[in-house]
Scaffold this motif. Structure first.
Motif, PDB file in Angstrom:
ATOM      1  N   HIS A   1     117.495  54.183 140.961  1.00  0.00           N
ATOM      2  CA  HIS A   1     117.643  55.628 140.725  1.00  0.00           C
ATOM      3  C   HIS A   1     117.314  56.423 141.988  1.00  0.00           C
ATOM      4  CE1 HIS A   1     118.637  56.266 136.468  1.00  0.00           C
ATOM      5  NE2 HIS A   1     117.976  55.137 136.226  1.00  0.00           N
ATOM      6  N   ARG A   2     116.279  55.992 142.719  1.00  0.00           N
ATOM      7  CA  ARG A   2     115.927  56.692 143.962  1.00  0.00           C
ATOM      8  C   ARG A   2     117.035  56.540 144.997  1.00  0.00           C
ATOM      9  NH1 ARG A   2     110.695  54.717 142.555  1.00  0.00           N
ATOM     10  NH2 ARG A   2     110.781  52.944 143.980  1.00  0.00           N
ATOM     11  N   LEU A   3     117.646  55.368 145.044  1.00  0.00           N
ATOM     12  CA  LEU A   3     118.757  55.160 145.977  1.00  0.00           C
ATOM     13  C   LEU A   3     119.943  56.034 145.599  1.00  0.00           C
ATOM     14  CD1 LEU A   3     120.039  53.678 148.342  1.00  0.00           C
ATOM     15  CD2 LEU A   3     120.608  51.796 146.795  1.00  0.00           C
ATOM     16  N   CYS A   4     120.183  56.186 144.309  1.00  0.00           N
ATOM     17  CA  CYS A   4     121.253  57.078 143.845  1.00  0.00           C
ATOM     18  C   CYS A   4     120.972  58.516 144.278  1.00  0.00           C
ATOM     19  CB  CYS A   4     121.382  56.984 142.326  1.00  0.00           C
ATOM     20  SG  CYS A   4     122.678  58.009 141.615  1.00  0.00           S
ATOM     21  N   GLU A   5     119.719  58.939 144.175  1.00  0.00           N
ATOM     22  CA  GLU A   5     119.337  60.283 144.621  1.00  0.00           C
ATOM     23  C   GLU A   5     119.468  60.409 146.133  1.00  0.00           C
ATOM     24  OE1 GLU A   5     115.383  60.766 143.207  1.00  0.00           O
ATOM     25  OE2 GLU A   5     115.956  60.820 141.085  1.00  0.00           O
ATOM     26  N   ASP A   6     119.115  59.345 146.863  1.00  0.00           N
ATOM     27  CA  ASP A   6     119.222  59.365 148.326  1.00  0.00           C
ATOM     28  C   ASP A   6     120.661  59.584 148.783  1.00  0.00           C
ATOM     29  OD1 ASP A   6     116.523  58.757 148.486  1.00  0.00           O
ATOM     30  OD2 ASP A   6     116.839  56.613 148.783  1.00  0.00           O
ATOM     31  N   THR A   7     121.578  58.842 148.151  1.00  0.00           N
ATOM     32  CA  THR A   7     122.959  58.773 148.647  1.00  0.00           C
ATOM     33  C   THR A   7     123.945  59.620 147.861  1.00  0.00           C
ATOM     34  OG1 THR A   7     123.484  56.865 147.240  1.00  0.00           O
ATOM     35  CG2 THR A   7     122.556  56.414 149.433  1.00  0.00           C
ATOM     36  N   GLY A   8     123.619  59.927 146.626  1.00  0.00           N
ATOM     37  CA  GLY A   8     124.569  60.650 145.773  1.00  0.00           C
ATOM     38  C   GLY A   8     125.678  59.754 145.233  1.00  0.00           C
TER      39      GLY A   8
ATOM     40  N   SER B   1     127.018  55.909 143.275  1.00  0.00           N
ATOM     41  CA  SER B   1     126.642  54.928 142.261  1.00  0.00           C
ATOM     42  C   SER B   1     125.963  53.730 142.922  1.00  0.00           C
ATOM     43  CB  SER B   1     127.876  54.457 141.491  1.00  0.00           C
ATOM     44  OG  SER B   1     128.445  55.522 140.750  1.00  0.00           O
ATOM     45  N   VAL B   2     124.994  53.153 142.220  1.00  0.00           N
ATOM     46  CA  VAL B   2     124.225  52.019 142.726  1.00  0.00           C
ATOM     47  C   VAL B   2     124.423  50.839 141.781  1.00  0.00           C
ATOM     48  CG1 VAL B   2     121.935  51.172 143.356  1.00  0.00           C
ATOM     49  CG2 VAL B   2     122.539  53.583 143.745  1.00  0.00           C
ATOM     50  N   ILE B   3     124.718  49.676 142.332  1.00  0.00           N
ATOM     51  CA  ILE B   3     125.030  48.499 141.517  1.00  0.00           C
ATOM     52  C   ILE B   3     124.165  47.317 141.933  1.00  0.00           C
ATOM     53  CG2 ILE B   3     126.848  46.920 140.748  1.00  0.00           C
ATOM     54  CD1 ILE B   3     128.092  49.914 142.484  1.00  0.00           C
ATOM     55  N   LEU B   4     123.572  46.657 140.945  1.00  0.00           N
ATOM     56  CA  LEU B   4     122.868  45.401 141.168  1.00  0.00           C
ATOM     57  C   LEU B   4     123.752  44.284 140.629  1.00  0.00           C
ATOM     58  CD1 LEU B   4     120.220  43.973 142.062  1.00  0.00           C
ATOM     59  CD2 LEU B   4     119.453  44.191 139.682  1.00  0.00           C
TER      60      LEU B   4
ATOM     61  N   ILE C   1     123.549  49.195 136.586  1.00  0.00           N
ATOM     62  CA  ILE C   1     124.330  50.225 137.274  1.00  0.00           C
ATOM     63  C   ILE C   1     123.674  51.583 137.054  1.00  0.00           C
ATOM     64  CG2 ILE C   1     126.572  51.395 137.420  1.00  0.00           C
ATOM     65  CD1 ILE C   1     127.789  48.763 136.252  1.00  0.00           C
ATOM     66  N   VAL C   2     123.510  52.324 138.131  1.00  0.00           N
ATOM     67  CA  VAL C   2     123.070  53.710 138.043  1.00  0.00           C
ATOM     68  C   VAL C   2     124.222  54.553 138.573  1.00  0.00           C
ATOM     69  CG1 VAL C   2     121.428  55.447 138.816  1.00  0.00           C
ATOM     70  CG2 VAL C   2     120.644  53.109 138.353  1.00  0.00           C
ATOM     71  N   GLU C   3     124.828  55.344 137.710  1.00  0.00           N
ATOM     72  CA  GLU C   3     126.024  56.089 138.096  1.00  0.00           C
ATOM     73  C   GLU C   3     125.675  57.351 138.876  1.00  0.00           C
ATOM     74  OE1 GLU C   3     128.643  56.955 134.888  1.00  0.00           O
ATOM     75  OE2 GLU C   3     129.310  54.876 134.674  1.00  0.00           O
ATOM     76  N   SER C   4     126.538  57.668 139.804  1.00  0.00           N
ATOM     77  CA  SER C   4     126.406  58.893 140.591  1.00  0.00           C
ATOM     78  C   SER C   4     126.463  60.109 139.676  1.00  0.00           C
ATOM     79  CB  SER C   4     127.546  58.960 141.613  1.00  0.00           C
ATOM     80  OG  SER C   4     127.645  60.260 142.167  1.00  0.00           O
TER      81      SER C   4
END
Length: 256
Positions: free
Chosen positions: A89-96, A98-101, A114-117
């Protein structure tokens, strides 16, 4: 052992519940409407391998230490995902974005978190999505760290184009994978889906075996090449936090 025998053996375990934690051979055989000699053989086999234990006074069987051990593994996996999710979630906030593991499963890549943008235009996937290892950043960074024989196994399965940018020439793919491993990260554009980008880094277990990747992804227009290094820096920063968790765990398949 036949599948039917295995089914029957597993069915027996369902009777060990909070309400009925202990069973004798004859009472369980009566409940199942099965010969008590068959039930005894199954229970004795479970006891031999630690899945059941017999009370020497009552002669009844209860669940054994093996289930506790496996339960600890499941609990550790769930705790691991719980620890990783806030970092994503912090990476999503950093970059704006979506973040995928993504984890390595055989010769496939599987997205398990998955944390969606928050942006209207975003990269969307569903948990459980599977992809071949030769296409897209989150997959290729996994393949890059595989032994040569595993790479060859993937290539032998066939390289089919998903878009015009998918690398389907085995020699070009191998060169690309070697470059990814050398630099320690992967950047792709439109290989799996048109007009999308992916930036991925590898994640390892305690034995330095590749087990997963952490990625950011979104529409290509939001990630021109001049912005890649800045995004990579944020990705690597959060990736180190996750790697700290993974490096403490001595299992080969952390998320399965």
């Amino acid at each position: 052992m036949s599948l039917k025998t295995l089914d029957n053996a597993l069915e027996i375990l369902k009777f060990f519940t909070d309400e009925t934690p202990a069973w004798g051979v004859r009472e369980l055989a009566k409940e199942l409407n099965v010969s008590h000699s068959i039930v005894h053989r199954v229970l004795a086999t479970y006891e031999k391998h630690g899945f059941l234990a017999q009370n020497q006074v009552t002669k009844k069987y209860v669940l054994g230490i093996k289930f506790w051990e496996y339960g600890q593994l499941v609990q550790k996996r769930l705790k691991l995902i719980d620890a990783i999710r806030p970092i994503m979630h912090r990476l999503c906030e950093d970059t704006g974005e979506s973040v995928i593991l993504t984890i390595l499963e055989g010769i496939e890549a599987v997205d398990i978190e998955i944390v969606e943008s928050p942006q209207k235009v975003k990269y969307e996937l569903t948990v459980g999505n599977r992809a071949p290892l030769y296409v897209g950043a989150s997959s290729k960074v996994l393949m890059a760290y595989l032994p040569e024989e595993k790479r060859a196994e993937v290539i032998e399965q066939g390289l089919s184009p998903y878009t015009d940018n998918t690398i389907v020439d085995p020699n070009k793919l191998i060169v690309d994978l070697d470059n990814i491993k050398k630099q320690g990260w992967c950047y792709s554009r439109g290989e799996y889906f048109e007009d999308t980008f992916g930036i991925s880094i590898p994640l390892f277990n305690k034995d330095r075996e590749i087990v997963a990747s952490l990625s950011i992804a979104g529409p290509s227009y939001r990630m021109p090449e001049e912005k890649v290094q800045e995004a990579l820096h944020m990705l690597e920063k959060r990736g180190k936090e996750i790697q700290n968790y993974l490096s403490q765990i001595e299992v080969h398949q952390l998320f399965q």
